[in-house]
Scaffold this motif. Sequence first.
Motif, PDB file in Angstrom:
ATOM      1  N   ALA A 197      -4.412  11.941  -4.558  1.00  0.00           N
ATOM      2  CA  ALA A 197      -5.656  12.650  -4.278  1.00  0.00           C
ATOM      3  C   ALA A 197      -6.739  12.543  -5.318  1.00  0.00           C
ATOM      4  O   ALA A 197      -7.977  12.946  -5.343  1.00  0.00           O
ATOM      5  CB  ALA A 197      -5.415  14.221  -3.966  1.00  0.00           C
ATOM      6  N   GLY A 198      -6.564  12.011  -6.577  1.00  0.00           N
ATOM      7  CA  GLY A 198      -7.306  11.754  -7.627  1.00  0.00           C
ATOM      8  C   GLY A 198      -7.535  13.175  -8.453  1.00  0.00           C
ATOM      9  O   GLY A 198      -8.479  13.402  -9.123  1.00  0.00           O
ATOM     10  N   ALA A 242       0.637  -1.047  -0.078  1.00  0.00           N
ATOM     11  CA  ALA A 242       0.057   0.006   0.029  1.00  0.00           C
ATOM     12  C   ALA A 242       0.712   1.238   0.081  1.00  0.00           C
ATOM     13  O   ALA A 242       1.947   1.278   0.623  1.00  0.00           O
ATOM     14  CB  ALA A 242      -0.922   0.016   1.184  1.00  0.00           C
ATOM     15  N   THR A 243       0.352   2.345  -0.647  1.00  0.00           N
ATOM     16  CA  THR A 243       1.158   3.606  -0.792  1.00  0.00           C
ATOM     17  C   THR A 243       0.307   4.644  -0.673  1.00  0.00           C
ATOM     18  O   THR A 243      -0.690   4.721  -1.340  1.00  0.00           O
ATOM     19  CB  THR A 243       1.884   3.624  -1.899  1.00  0.00           C
ATOM     20  OG1 THR A 243       2.605   2.587  -2.312  1.00  0.00           O
ATOM     21  CG2 THR A 243       2.673   5.015  -2.244  1.00  0.00           C
ATOM     22  N   ASP A 244       0.677   5.618   0.179  1.00  0.00           N
ATOM     23  CA  ASP A 244      -0.038   6.867   0.186  1.00  0.00           C
ATOM     24  C   ASP A 244       0.937   8.139   0.288  1.00  0.00           C
ATOM     25  O   ASP A 244       2.163   7.848   0.980  1.00  0.00           O
ATOM     26  CB  ASP A 244      -0.847   7.070   1.548  1.00  0.00           C
ATOM     27  CG  ASP A 244      -1.621   8.169   1.625  1.00  0.00           C
ATOM     28  OD1 ASP A 244      -2.704   8.416   1.210  1.00  0.00           O
ATOM     29  OD2 ASP A 244      -1.497   9.102   2.473  1.00  0.00           O
ATOM     30  N   ALA A 267       8.233  15.682  -9.555  1.00  0.00           N
ATOM     31  CA  ALA A 267       7.738  14.348  -9.341  1.00  0.00           C
ATOM     32  C   ALA A 267       6.854  14.156  -7.950  1.00  0.00           C
ATOM     33  O   ALA A 267       5.887  13.472  -7.914  1.00  0.00           O
ATOM     34  CB  ALA A 267       9.047  13.339  -9.106  1.00  0.00           C
ATOM     35  N   GLY A 268       7.240  15.072  -7.076  1.00  0.00           N
ATOM     36  CA  GLY A 268       6.465  15.100  -5.746  1.00  0.00           C
ATOM     37  C   GLY A 268       5.304  15.606  -5.949  1.00  0.00           C
ATOM     38  O   GLY A 268       3.924  14.882  -5.595  1.00  0.00           O
ATOM     39  N   GLU A 269       5.035  16.565  -6.800  1.00  0.00           N
ATOM     40  CA  GLU A 269       3.699  17.221  -7.108  1.00  0.00           C
ATOM     41  C   GLU A 269       2.773  16.146  -7.982  1.00  0.00           C
ATOM     42  O   GLU A 269       1.540  15.960  -7.495  1.00  0.00           O
ATOM     43  CB  GLU A 269       3.771  18.432  -7.631  1.00  0.00           C
ATOM     44  CG  GLU A 269       4.440  19.818  -6.750  1.00  0.00           C
ATOM     45  CD  GLU A 269       3.609  19.973  -5.763  1.00  0.00           C
ATOM     46  OE1 GLU A 269       2.532  20.196  -6.038  1.00  0.00           O
ATOM     47  OE2 GLU A 269       4.301  20.121  -4.810  1.00  0.00           O
ATOM     48  N   LEU A 270       3.166  15.352  -8.912  1.00  0.00           N
ATOM     49  CA  LEU A 270       2.608  14.416  -9.467  1.00  0.00           C
ATOM     50  C   LEU A 270       1.805  13.432  -8.587  1.00  0.00           C
ATOM     51  O   LEU A 270       0.859  13.071  -8.789  1.00  0.00           O
ATOM     52  CB  LEU A 270       3.449  13.904 -10.633  1.00  0.00           C
ATOM     53  CG  LEU A 270       3.855  14.946 -11.743  1.00  0.00           C
ATOM     54  CD1 LEU A 270       5.040  14.363 -12.701  1.00  0.00           C
ATOM     55  CD2 LEU A 270       2.507  15.323 -12.712  1.00  0.00           C
ATOM     56  N   ALA A 298      -1.685   6.975 -13.043  1.00  0.00           N
ATOM     57  CA  ALA A 298      -2.385   8.290 -13.249  1.00  0.00           C
ATOM     58  C   ALA A 298      -2.250   8.753 -14.850  1.00  0.00           C
ATOM     59  O   ALA A 298      -3.068   9.492 -15.095  1.00  0.00           O
ATOM     60  CB  ALA A 298      -1.614   9.150 -12.363  1.00  0.00           C
ATOM     61  N   GLY A 299      -1.166   8.144 -15.359  1.00  0.00           N
ATOM     62  CA  GLY A 299      -1.199   8.638 -16.843  1.00  0.00           C
ATOM     63  C   GLY A 299      -0.220   9.822 -17.184  1.00  0.00           C
ATOM     64  O   GLY A 299       0.003  10.401 -18.225  1.00  0.00           O
TER      65      GLY A 299
END
Length: 480
Positions: free
Chosen positions: A370-371, A159-161, A361-364, A259-260
């Motif tokens: 968050a979707g 799991a990742t968040d 990368a962090g922002e992406l 996410a693409g």
Amino acid sequence: MPRRHIHVTGAAEAPLRAALRALRTELAIPEDFPPAVLAEAEAAAKNPRLPSYDATDIPFFTIDPPTSTDLDQAMHLARRADGGYRVHYAIADVAAFVTPGGALDAEAHRRVLTLYFPDGRVPLHPPVLSEGAASLLPGDPRPALLWRIDLDADGQRVATDVRRALVRSRAKLDYEGVQRRIEDGTAEEPLALLRDIGRLREALEAGRGGISLNVPEQEIVETDHTYSLAYRAPLPADAWNAQISLLTGMAAADLMTAAGTGILRTLPTAPDGAVARLRRSARALGVDWPHHVSYADVVRSADPTNPRHAAFLQECTSLLRGAGYTVFTDGHVPSPAVHAAVADEYTHCTAPLRRLVDRYAGELCVAAVAGDEPPEWVRAALPALPDEMATGARRANTVERESVDIVEAALLKERVGEIFDAYVIDVKEREPAVGTVHLEDPAVVARIEGGTAKLPLGEWLRVRLSEADPGTAKVLFAPA
């Protein structure tokens, strides 16, 4: 992957310092920040954009060299009730301080990377941020991108968040102290688990065919008022700590590909010719490499405390050339998109204080969890990032290569004419009297020419130092 890490302590000799200053001038290294950038950084340090989520109850710690103050990462490790593990990994939130399109942002795009010289560093961001308000120093709360990665009992990610959070580091640890506390049993569980998780991740890396190079650092050693070069072998704690960063980079790549939209760090498989050359170096240095053993396995078996193995690990970095960044925005991930050394999809996201691409990368990743759609300023910057990072990497590689040559020349300049024991690790195909030799003491790799006979590749040779000029960064040997 750098050719060599080098660290200078106490070698304040005028020729060395003068040559390093000249190198900065020659490469037009922007050491001073413009007034507008400094003013914006000062204002941002006093008024960052703080997240609403408070995670200051988690007792984070950092692991870095003792003198480091630009701390990108802090971690906390714990066991889960099901026998697995939970990794909390806080990454400095540079976007909390940098306004897109502002002077500070533009300067970061101009610098791209923190540059490391033997006598100091040239930072990506002003020190008021990189060594102050944005750094995860112990004590005061800091804005961060907080990763929560759950692993099963075998170390596999389940799991990742990642989200923005306010965090607070409790302790600034160094590698030697961490290694000592883990070995003598005095480390508390959040630190002691670094070894357990690190070893599990190393085993998984080996299983998928990945490889981490524990490249020794080249150090200047002062003895009886003279200087020499030696290798400092990395500790197991260095590798365990690196596995947490690799874990996060792989998790980030998965989030972006799902996410693409994203940017991956890619590396092609080394060509057969490069592997054959490395085999010759292994033979020259006395490193056992049976034909049925893979490159990854022989690297894992190398002992960085052995000077010959240390030299071999330095040569192994040649197989990691060709790394770059791949951007995708339409859901279609270009192929190949794998990083050959990681043996999986991977991205840089854990060092935003020192590397421009990590902020994006962090922002992406935050948007992906968050979707949400990525911020427009991120989308707008993505197409140019690979070229920007490539330019920065070329500059950093030049700094490193020239710095090593300058240091070697400065330390050997009084020894011209002396004879040394060396191993021939490379010979030019069209000029077999020209090649490269590795000296075991001092730890120098340099060019050899001037003889008439073919150099004995893979064999021991007596060589004479014919030139050592820090002004031209040139070290040259000839057969003795």
